[in-house]
Design an enzyme around this catalytic site. Sequence first.
Site, PDB file in Angstrom:
ATOM      1  N   SER A   1      48.686  35.707  77.595  1.00 13.32           N
ATOM      2  CA  SER A   1      49.263  36.792  78.381  1.00 13.32           C
ATOM      3  C   SER A   1      48.274  37.959  78.483  1.00 13.32           C
ATOM      4  O   SER A   1      47.141  37.764  78.899  1.00 13.32           O
ATOM      5  CB  SER A   1      50.604  37.214  77.771  1.00 13.32           C
TER       6      SER A   1
ATOM      7  N   ASP B   1      55.614  29.104  84.775  1.00 15.00           N
ATOM      8  CA  ASP B   1      55.431  30.487  84.319  1.00 15.00           C
ATOM      9  C   ASP B   1      55.708  31.424  85.491  1.00 15.00           C
ATOM     10  O   ASP B   1      54.926  31.500  86.439  1.00 15.00           O
ATOM     11  CB  ASP B   1      54.004  30.690  83.802  1.00 15.00           C
TER      12      ASP B   1
ATOM     13  N   HIS C   1      55.706  30.776  79.975  1.00 14.75           N
ATOM     14  CA  HIS C   1      54.712  31.741  79.509  1.00 14.75           C
ATOM     15  C   HIS C   1      54.462  31.508  78.020  1.00 14.75           C
ATOM     16  O   HIS C   1      55.009  32.218  77.161  1.00 14.75           O
ATOM     17  CB  HIS C   1      55.258  33.143  79.772  1.00 14.75           C
TER      18      HIS C   1
END
Length: 619
Positions: A230, A342, A373
């Site tokens: 991320s 995602d 994610h």
Amino acid sequence: MGVLVRAARRVALVAALVSLPLTLAPVVAGAAPEGPVFVDGEAQPVFDPKDVVRESLYVRAPVDSDRDGKADEVYTEVVRPTATTRGLKVPVVYMNSPYFSGGNDVANHNVDVELYVPDGKGRYDRRDGKKLSAQADERVAAAVGPNPGPITSGRYEAYFIARGFAVVYAESLGTGKSTGCPTSGGRNETIGSKSVVDWLNGRAFARDATTSAPVKAAWTTGKTAMMGVSYNGTLPNAVAATGVRGLEAIVPIAAISSWYDYYRADGAVVAPGTFQGEDLDVLAEYVYTRADREICKPVIAEIAARQDRVTGDYSAFWDERNYVKDADRVRAAVLAVHGLNDWNVKGKHVVQWYEALRRNGVEHKIWWHQSGHTDPDTLRSVEWRRTLNRWFSHYLYGVDNGVQREPKATIQREDRTTWTDEADWPAPGTSDVSLRPTAGGAAKGGLSARSSGRSVVETLSDNSAVLAETLVDAPASENRLSYATPALATSLRLSGTPSVDLGISFDKPAANVTALLVDRFPDGTSKIVTRGWTDPQNRSKPSRTEAVKPGKRYQVEVEFEPKDYVFAAGHTVEFVVLSSDHDYTLRPRPGVSLSVDLGRTTLDLPVVGGKSALRRAIG
């Protein structure tokens, strides 16, 4: 993770050292060689991960983002094998994050607002501050202050230390013990992160966190890899795009490649999945965890103004946060990982980055998985760590294990048990095919490879309160148009980025446009495979707002999020048009009408096997 003690493995593994350069295995008198060991191209766990040296220090960054007249400092922690105190030099796996010290409670922006309409001149003047504030909304933020504590992460540290790598952690500027200000992808943040790579290569100053004595990284080869998930995976992209020497490899997982595409879509203000109303200023406030709670407020206020939630236009502000444009500067080999499901950091990020790297001759590989994610270590740990090990053994230690010659793409299929390796991505043999909608979209129109030759106009009315999923499954609705192929005779695989060119008009000067691609199962259930959004005011380009004249037909392209997806035999491919997308776009009052000219609308799908595969599937 189990730990194998070096002495227990030495006899079985020492033969592997014969082919290694002597610098990789320094000899200690009266003992077996002390250094890394490689078997089948992979570093072996021959070091005790508990036998380490830990250091805390501040690395000086050549930037003053908090404007206090002093260079910012990056708080950094080093974990290295004790063998480095006896002459062994090792490469580094470096993890940088704004999250090590937690986050603040911050309210998101209100998204139940009207869309911007340009002035009578038909253009928006970005210099007009009154227009920027005309639709400003209120937010309430409750800052909770820093969350001190260790910044290390347990998932990979022992694994890398045992195999002869040092692990370095750093807190992003404005977070935790670092000085400076957080700017959500801004230049200062990148420089702060890059400075640690510079220090590891002798180009930056650092001081001990306790004594302030100068600290040098004499224990490392300088060869560095960055990795993370991320935001922590975005920072490696940012640093690699500077072309910094010494950064040999990066592993961006679920990472952003251009911040505009995280919070915008072709001029539309669009949220990351499940975070409606978040924007750059919200994120900057969230990670603003340094002890001084006042010094960065002016910087974050500037972000709030310049991010422009009114027009959604691309600007110099966003260009600063676009790493794709600097792909030609990247020296590091890139192992990119992303979830096909995602919707936080959407697939466009990895695809545009990957394609730019390939165009510029950068070593590249991609892993696609079916989750959202997340880190692939939670999905396929053994094979993932082998891939990671081989990547770092080659690019940091110079082991000729052939990883750079292996298939470029690894993809998890829809059954979640099958993984395939392919030459590259999109899949070889993929080409675009075109489908055209036919009348009946208020209930269910057709979707055919043949043009009807007739100009049919169908209309929908926006209602942002209704979920896209509800509209997809409604037998009929005035709030969307839906078109479907016949049931597929054979499976059909998409691999790439679909798009639709809409012939469309509006009865008001502002509207959202949303497109969905749907898999309809034989039992009638559905899955939204991918979606896309645009602002018709930005029909020419994302950086330019142009007035929409009610009643005038425009050609407006909507690019879907990239996908690799197999529509199974017996299923149908559906294309759905709506206006506002409740979970992603701004949500104006209901009522605007969109009219779609089917004769001037074309859906383009990247199909493996191209036209012949489409003919087999739908005739």
